[in-house]
Scaffold this active site. Structure first.
Site, PDB file in Angstrom:
ATOM      1  N   ASP A  51     -21.896   0.466 -14.652  1.00  0.00           N
ATOM      2  CA  ASP A  51     -20.713   0.316 -13.803  1.00  0.00           C
ATOM      3  C   ASP A  51     -20.075   1.684 -13.532  1.00  0.00           C
ATOM      4  O   ASP A  51     -19.860   2.477 -14.445  1.00  0.00           O
ATOM      5  CB  ASP A  51     -19.708  -0.587 -14.530  1.00  0.00           C
ATOM      6  CG  ASP A  51     -18.670  -1.193 -13.607  1.00  0.00           C
ATOM      7  OD1 ASP A  51     -18.268  -0.522 -12.640  1.00  0.00           O
ATOM      8  OD2 ASP A  51     -18.272  -2.344 -13.857  1.00  0.00           O
ATOM      9  N   THR A  87     -16.289  -3.949  -8.396  1.00  0.00           N
ATOM     10  CA  THR A  87     -17.298  -4.311  -9.393  1.00  0.00           C
ATOM     11  C   THR A  87     -17.928  -5.682  -9.199  1.00  0.00           C
ATOM     12  O   THR A  87     -19.147  -5.794  -9.030  1.00  0.00           O
ATOM     13  CB  THR A  87     -16.683  -4.221 -10.800  1.00  0.00           C
ATOM     14  OG1 THR A  87     -16.296  -2.868 -11.039  1.00  0.00           O
ATOM     15  CG2 THR A  87     -17.682  -4.654 -11.864  1.00  0.00           C
ATOM     16  N   ASP A 208     -17.561   3.366 -16.102  1.00  0.00           N
ATOM     17  CA  ASP A 208     -16.469   2.913 -15.245  1.00  0.00           C
ATOM     18  C   ASP A 208     -15.132   2.998 -15.970  1.00  0.00           C
ATOM     19  O   ASP A 208     -14.133   3.460 -15.399  1.00  0.00           O
ATOM     20  CB  ASP A 208     -16.731   1.478 -14.801  1.00  0.00           C
ATOM     21  CG  ASP A 208     -15.669   0.947 -13.854  1.00  0.00           C
ATOM     22  OD1 ASP A 208     -15.624   1.411 -12.707  1.00  0.00           O
ATOM     23  OD2 ASP A 208     -14.885   0.071 -14.264  1.00  0.00           O
ATOM     24  N   HIS A 212     -11.957   5.321 -14.742  1.00  0.00           N
ATOM     25  CA  HIS A 212     -10.645   4.768 -14.419  1.00  0.00           C
ATOM     26  C   HIS A 212      -9.523   5.455 -15.194  1.00  0.00           C
ATOM     27  O   HIS A 212      -8.485   5.805 -14.625  1.00  0.00           O
ATOM     28  CB  HIS A 212     -10.604   3.270 -14.732  1.00  0.00           C
ATOM     29  CG  HIS A 212     -11.165   2.404 -13.657  1.00  0.00           C
ATOM     30  ND1 HIS A 212     -10.743   2.476 -12.349  1.00  0.00           N
ATOM     31  CD2 HIS A 212     -12.122   1.430 -13.695  1.00  0.00           C
ATOM     32  CE1 HIS A 212     -11.408   1.581 -11.630  1.00  0.00           C
ATOM     33  NE2 HIS A 212     -12.255   0.942 -12.424  1.00  0.00           N
ATOM     34  N   ASP A 254     -22.815  -0.100  -9.252  1.00  0.00           N
ATOM     35  CA  ASP A 254     -22.128  -0.924  -8.270  1.00  0.00           C
ATOM     36  C   ASP A 254     -21.301  -0.114  -7.288  1.00  0.00           C
ATOM     37  O   ASP A 254     -21.057  -0.542  -6.158  1.00  0.00           O
ATOM     38  CB  ASP A 254     -21.240  -1.954  -8.970  1.00  0.00           C
ATOM     39  CG  ASP A 254     -20.357  -1.332 -10.052  1.00  0.00           C
ATOM     40  OD1 ASP A 254     -20.540  -0.146 -10.394  1.00  0.00           O
ATOM     41  OD2 ASP A 254     -19.477  -2.050 -10.571  1.00  0.00           O
ATOM     42  N   HIS A 255     -20.855   1.060  -7.702  1.00  0.00           N
ATOM     43  CA  HIS A 255     -19.974   1.904  -6.881  1.00  0.00           C
ATOM     44  C   HIS A 255     -19.781   3.231  -7.589  1.00  0.00           C
ATOM     45  O   HIS A 255     -20.266   3.437  -8.715  1.00  0.00           O
ATOM     46  CB  HIS A 255     -18.608   1.230  -6.673  1.00  0.00           C
ATOM     47  CG  HIS A 255     -17.955   0.810  -7.953  1.00  0.00           C
ATOM     48  ND1 HIS A 255     -17.442   1.709  -8.872  1.00  0.00           N
ATOM     49  CD2 HIS A 255     -17.747  -0.425  -8.493  1.00  0.00           C
ATOM     50  CE1 HIS A 255     -16.945   1.054  -9.910  1.00  0.00           C
ATOM     51  NE2 HIS A 255     -17.127  -0.240  -9.716  1.00  0.00           N
ATOM     52  N   HIS A 361     -11.895   2.902  -7.219  1.00  0.00           N
ATOM     53  CA  HIS A 361     -12.949   2.687  -6.228  1.00  0.00           C
ATOM     54  C   HIS A 361     -12.508   1.535  -5.348  1.00  0.00           C
ATOM     55  O   HIS A 361     -11.441   0.969  -5.544  1.00  0.00           O
ATOM     56  CB  HIS A 361     -14.276   2.391  -6.922  1.00  0.00           C
ATOM     57  CG  HIS A 361     -14.170   1.353  -8.006  1.00  0.00           C
ATOM     58  ND1 HIS A 361     -14.204  -0.003  -7.769  1.00  0.00           N
ATOM     59  CD2 HIS A 361     -13.972   1.482  -9.343  1.00  0.00           C
ATOM     60  CE1 HIS A 361     -14.073  -0.654  -8.899  1.00  0.00           C
ATOM     61  NE2 HIS A 361     -13.910   0.215  -9.880  1.00  0.00           N
TER      62      HIS A 361
END
Length: 426
Positions: A51, A87, A208, A212, A254-255, A361
């Protein structure tokens, strides 16, 4: 720095505390599932998602194992996530080949006006309810065609979406380390041929979470990248030690991630604060508006457009750029809303009194390159030392189905021809 990673994992766990409170670490095994004789002859695919692993993280943070494997196999310049680059929508796109507005998972959190219910990514009740999810995920496709599958906490895999759960899966929680996840995948591959999964999906959240809370350029994110890279190196070595033939790896994300301007957020337009007229759903990088009286849509749109700042755009849903596949004609479940406000990166929408995260994101990856994701693939079926250009993530689904010899039984947005050339000729 190890303390930083522990802190990240703690924060991430707290962020989904509602789901974790009911966490059960036990594996779920669906009884009486066996590979058909034909399935036992097919290749294996281990599909790994990390992620928030931005397209440039492998080079940026010198991920030794991933760089090695991707250079030996196939690597894409980058992979375009579907819009919005969030996500749950993109994980479900990767395993169904459908854009978010087509499979219905249009955000991590949304309201369905027909069902009169909220979908919440952090709620086990909704996350494991297959009726929220459209499309046929890869594990369901495999199981329906006599091939055993398994999932290590991929989005939606604890639900009956598509009609079949994986034969082996774990309900989502954050109690396993990356190393422990690797060990459990290896145990699946040690099973007898008739019960051994040929498709395995696995998920790592650590990168991820670091992005963040500390930003994409932080030491904590670098360490999270190395943590996952080490786990994948361990996975590949242990798979090789098993001596299985034709095991293939597909590494995706995913991103990406960008540092946002949390010090100067955009305020929610005052017009939308009238609860009698509007509902709004704020993901910070996209603000979706539901107008309760259809007769007010045009007037409200014009007023929002007239009073907006230069830091965001206002769209009628039907006029969103076609390439986003997020407009009215794509909204098969009527979950998006009629007016969309999209901030210019690195701006975010934030309610008064709330504090935003360092990294975010969700933006359009064509306009914000930091949103772009990663695609690497290696193993016997893939060509060697091949670098390809940018492509959309809906095309991963038909690729994996083709490797496994599965027949796709319903329309999807992905096309096999986009990635067919990365496979060796039979």
């Amino acid at each position: 720095m190890k303390q930083g990673i522990l802190f990240v994992m703690l924060i991430f766990s707290l962020a989904v505390s509602a789901q974790k409170a009911n966490a059960d670490t036990a594996q779920v095994v669906v009884p009486d599932r066996y590979n058909s004789v034909e399935a036992q002859t097919k290749p294996y695919v281990i599909m790994i998602s990390t992620d928030g692993f931005r397209y440039d993280y492998a080079e940026k943070y010198h991920s030794g194992n991933l760089l090695k494997y991707s250079k030996e196999g196939v690597r894409a310049k980058d992979m375009l996530p579907s819009y919005p680059s969030i996500t749950f929508p993109n994980h479900w796109t990767l395993v169904t080949g459908l854009y978010p507005a087509h499979h219905g998972l249009i955000d991590n959190y949304f309201y369905d006006y027909k069902r009169k219910e909220n979908y919440e990514a952090g709620s086990r009740k909704t996350a494991e309810d297959g009726s929220w999810y459209g499309g046929t995920p890869l594990w369901a496709l495999a199981e329906k065609q006599g091939m055993v599958s398994a999932s290590m906490m991929w989005v939606g895999s604890a639900s009956a979406a598509g009609g079949k759960r994986p034969s082996y899966y774990y309900p989502y929680h954050e109690k396993f380390t990356p190393s422990e996840k690797v060990g459990k995948v290896i145990n699946w591959l040690k099973m007898p041929m008739d019960r051994r999964p040929h498709f395995i999906a696995m998920y790592f959240p650590e990168v991820d979470a670091s992005g963040h809370h500390f930003g994409p350029d932080s030491g904590e994110t670098e360490e999270a990248v190395h943590l996952v890279d080490q786990a994948i190196g361990d996975l590949v070595r242990k798979v090789n030690d098993l001596g299985l033939k034709n095991v293939n790896f597909v590494f995706v994300s995913d991103h990406g991630m960008i540092k946002v301007d949390g010090e100067h957020p955009l305020e929610i337009p005052s017009l939308l604060l009238d609860k009698n007229k509007f509902d709004y759903y704020n993901s910070q990088t996209i603000l979706r508006v539901y107008v309760k009286n259809p007769a007010d849509i045009r007037k409200s749109y014009k007023e929002l457009k007239r009073n907006k700042t230069g830091d965001y755009e206002v769209y009628l849903d039907k006029r969103l750029p076609e390439y986003l596949h997020f407009a009215t004609k794509d909204d098969r479940y009527n979950r998006i809303g009629q007016i969309i406000l999209i901030p210019e990166a690195p701006k975010i929408f934030l309610e008064k009194g709330k504090k935003g995260l360092v990294g975010k994101h969700g933006y359009d990856p064509r306009r914000v390159p930091e949103m772009k994701a990663t695609f690497f693939a290696w193993g016997p079926v893939f060509k060697n030392n091949l670098e390809i250009g940018e492509f959309q993530n809906v095309n991963v689904y038909p690729l994996v189905a083709d490797i496994l010899g599965l027949k796709i039984d319903q329309p999807t947005d992905g096309k096999l021809k986009v990635l067919k050339t990365i496979l060796k000729e039979n």
